[in-house]
Design an enzyme around this catalytic site. Sequence first.
Site, PDB file in Angstrom:
ATOM      1  N   LYS A 165       0.855  -1.191   0.000  1.00 20.00           N
ATOM      2  CA  LYS A 165       0.000   0.000   0.000  1.00 20.00           C
ATOM      3  C   LYS A 165       0.886   1.235   0.000  1.00 20.00           C
ATOM      4  O   LYS A 165       1.673   1.465   0.920  1.00 20.00           O
ATOM      5  CB  LYS A 165      -0.877  -0.019   1.243  1.00 20.00           C
ATOM      6  CG  LYS A 165      -1.747   1.208   1.390  1.00 20.00           C
ATOM      7  CD  LYS A 165      -2.750   1.014   2.503  1.00 20.00           C
ATOM      8  CE  LYS A 165      -3.510   2.295   2.783  1.00 20.00           C
ATOM      9  NZ  LYS A 165      -4.485   2.110   3.848  1.00 20.00           N
ATOM     10  N   LYS A 215      -2.173  -1.425  -3.909  1.00 21.52           N
ATOM     11  CA  LYS A 215      -3.099  -0.300  -3.808  1.00 21.52           C
ATOM     12  C   LYS A 215      -2.321   1.002  -3.827  1.00 21.52           C
ATOM     13  O   LYS A 215      -1.319   1.084  -3.111  1.00 21.52           O
ATOM     14  CB  LYS A 215      -3.841  -0.473  -2.490  1.00 21.52           C
ATOM     15  CG  LYS A 215      -4.741   0.636  -2.101  1.00 21.52           C
ATOM     16  CD  LYS A 215      -5.269   0.380  -0.726  1.00 21.52           C
ATOM     17  CE  LYS A 215      -5.982   1.629  -0.286  1.00 21.52           C
ATOM     18  NZ  LYS A 215      -6.367   1.577   1.085  1.00 21.52           N
TER      19      LYS A 215
HETATM   20  C1  PBG Z   1      -7.499   3.366   5.797  1.00 21.04           C
HETATM   21  C2  PBG Z   1      -7.745   3.147   4.343  1.00 21.04           C
HETATM   22  C3  PBG Z   1      -7.556   4.061   3.306  1.00 21.04           C
HETATM   23  C4  PBG Z   1      -8.079   3.461   2.142  1.00 21.04           C
HETATM   24  C5  PBG Z   1      -8.522   2.192   2.496  1.00 21.04           C
HETATM   25  N1  PBG Z   1      -8.303   1.997   3.852  1.00 21.04           N
HETATM   26  C6  PBG Z   1      -7.026   5.433   3.351  1.00 21.04           C
HETATM   27  C7  PBG Z   1      -5.637   5.649   3.744  1.00 21.04           C
HETATM   28  O1  PBG Z   1      -4.862   4.733   3.975  1.00 21.04           O
HETATM   29  O2  PBG Z   1      -5.280   6.808   3.865  1.00 21.04           O
HETATM   30  C8  PBG Z   1      -8.159   4.128   0.801  1.00 21.04           C
HETATM   31  C9  PBG Z   1      -9.242   3.629  -0.107  1.00 21.04           C
HETATM   32  C10 PBG Z   1      -9.593   4.554  -1.215  1.00 21.04           C
HETATM   33  O3  PBG Z   1      -8.978   5.618  -1.412  1.00 21.04           O
HETATM   34  O4  PBG Z   1     -10.550   4.234  -1.937  1.00 21.04           O
HETATM   35  N2  PBG Z   1      -6.507   2.792   6.407  1.00 21.04           N
END
Ligand code: PBG
Length: 337
Positions: free
Chosen positions: A203, A256
């Site tokens: 991520k 992601k």
């Molecule tokens: C939270 C989380 C996020 C997303 C999924 N879980 C945001 C982040 O990490 O700042 C993003 C999903 C999206 O942008 O559609 N931990």
Amino acid sequence: MINTVDAKHNLHSGIFHPVLRQWQSPNVEITVNNLMYPIFISDEQDAKEAIASMPGVFRYGINHVRKLLQPLVSKGLQSILLFGVSKHLKKDHIGSNADSVQNPIIQTVPLIRQWFPNLLIACDVCLCPYTIHGHCGILNEDGSINNKASIERISEVALAYAKVGAQIVAPSDMMDGRIGAIKKKLIETGLVNKVAVLSYAVKFASGFYGPFRDASQSAPKFGDRKCYQLPPGSNGLAARAAARDVSEGADMLMVKPGLPYLDVVRQTKDAHPEYPMFVYQVSGEYAMLYHGAQNGAINLKNVLNEVLLSMRRAGADCIITYFTPLILDMLQPKSKC
Ligand code: PBG
């Protein structure tokens, strides 16, 4: 000089018919099996609240969930990813309401299991919607992450979702060691064969999450997430993160965001071909396509189809996308999209 019409160099002869074109793209079709639908579940039970930064996406209270899912399940929806949103629940330093009895995920999962017994339910596991500072873990006095406390708490929350019926827990917090901590709890409680762990292994610290933080009301109150999410240029850390989560017992891996990181999808799939590969088409990717189409720059269905195929081509087995309802419509036999 290459003679463009000699037999070997002629590509057009292989793609003049739709069936021929399908044969040239054998592994990149899109079916209902390749989709997971993310849904925001609010603690306001009657809410159906539009999210300004994600037109067409809503925060749903528990009383709307059945109505929302019914038509999608009849069109073939197979799996969902639930995010809790806390509008009224008190936030604190350890995210107590992430797994309290008032938590919207804790309340909704058993009902969805009852209403739609064949639908596979994944729950995002994170503290950020429930912490007062909006960070994904527990902080030390100086604002740094307390890793030990964080993974203990994250694994507690994952276990709570598993106990109410989640079949997949998906930790998105990015704390070191959380997959191992969750697996340990699932083994200790005998739930390990009933719950799979989908790791947001790779991520990146991305600007594409902007609309999501509005949707889940989880933006950090100070600082950013660069100390626990991966730097966008780093494919080395991406490889190490995936390998680590595999070694801790992850059942499935995710990259992601999606579109800007398809090289990393391919790299991860090639390194771990025996693990189902997930790609999250995140909120900013959704907004980009939505607004591009809205302003007449692109045709939404054409471009969406192209993006989904590119994700499959890069190695994605499952795509998590807010466009799932539209894609299910596109997949219905009558509409030849
Ligand atoms: C939270 C989380 C996020 C997303 C999924 N879980 C945001 C982040 O990490 O700042 C993003 C999903 C999206 O942008 O559609 N931990």
